[in-house]
Design a protein around this motif. Structure first.
Motif: not given
Length: 125
Positions: A1-6, A17-25, A92-96, A117-121
């Motif tokens: 099952r594919v999942q994305l995690a921000e 500055s901010l840095t976001l990461s998205c990891t796909a599994s 806003g909410r950032y979605y990967c 699920q998104g992460t808030q900025v």
């Protein structure tokens, strides 16, 4: 099952500055599109950056060009978004999201079937 995690959201002052990461599994194929979409309250999702992990090439929305940088991390299933010179309007909410085929619209949300699920900025003036 594919999942994305921000990860990496938070608060910052304008100009910061901010840095976001998205990891796909769950993927077995490394080459894919991984994009970042921003959604402010009451507004539609807007594509800010879209990275093709096969070439480490990123397309940007007009409002974030030259301030945001998308890149593939050492692991091809992870993409980062470096956000510099932040402005309150990018709050806003950032979605990967991920896709194997976006056609000619790398920043179009309809081309992305898998979402995190998104992460808030939040950026204060």
């Amino acid at each position: 099952r594919v999942q994305l995690a921000e990860s990496g959201g938070g608060t910052a002052e304008a100009g910061g500055s901010l840095t976001l990461s998205c990891t796909a599994s769950g993927y077995t194929y490394a080459r894919k599109w991984i994009a970042w979409f921003r959604q402010a309250p009451g507004k539609e999702r807007e594509g800010d950056a879209s990275t093709y992990t096969g070439h480490d090439t990123t397309y940007y929305g007009d409002s974030v060009k030259r301030r945001f940088t998308g890149s593939r991390a050492n692991a091809k299933h992870t993409v980062r978004l470096q956000m510099r010179n932040l402005k309150p309007e990018v709050t806003g909410r950032y979605y990967c999201a991920s896709s194997f085929d976006v056609g000619s619209h790398p920043l179009g949300s309809r081309g992305f079937p898998c979402w995190g699920q998104g992460t808030q900025v939040a950026v204060s003036a």
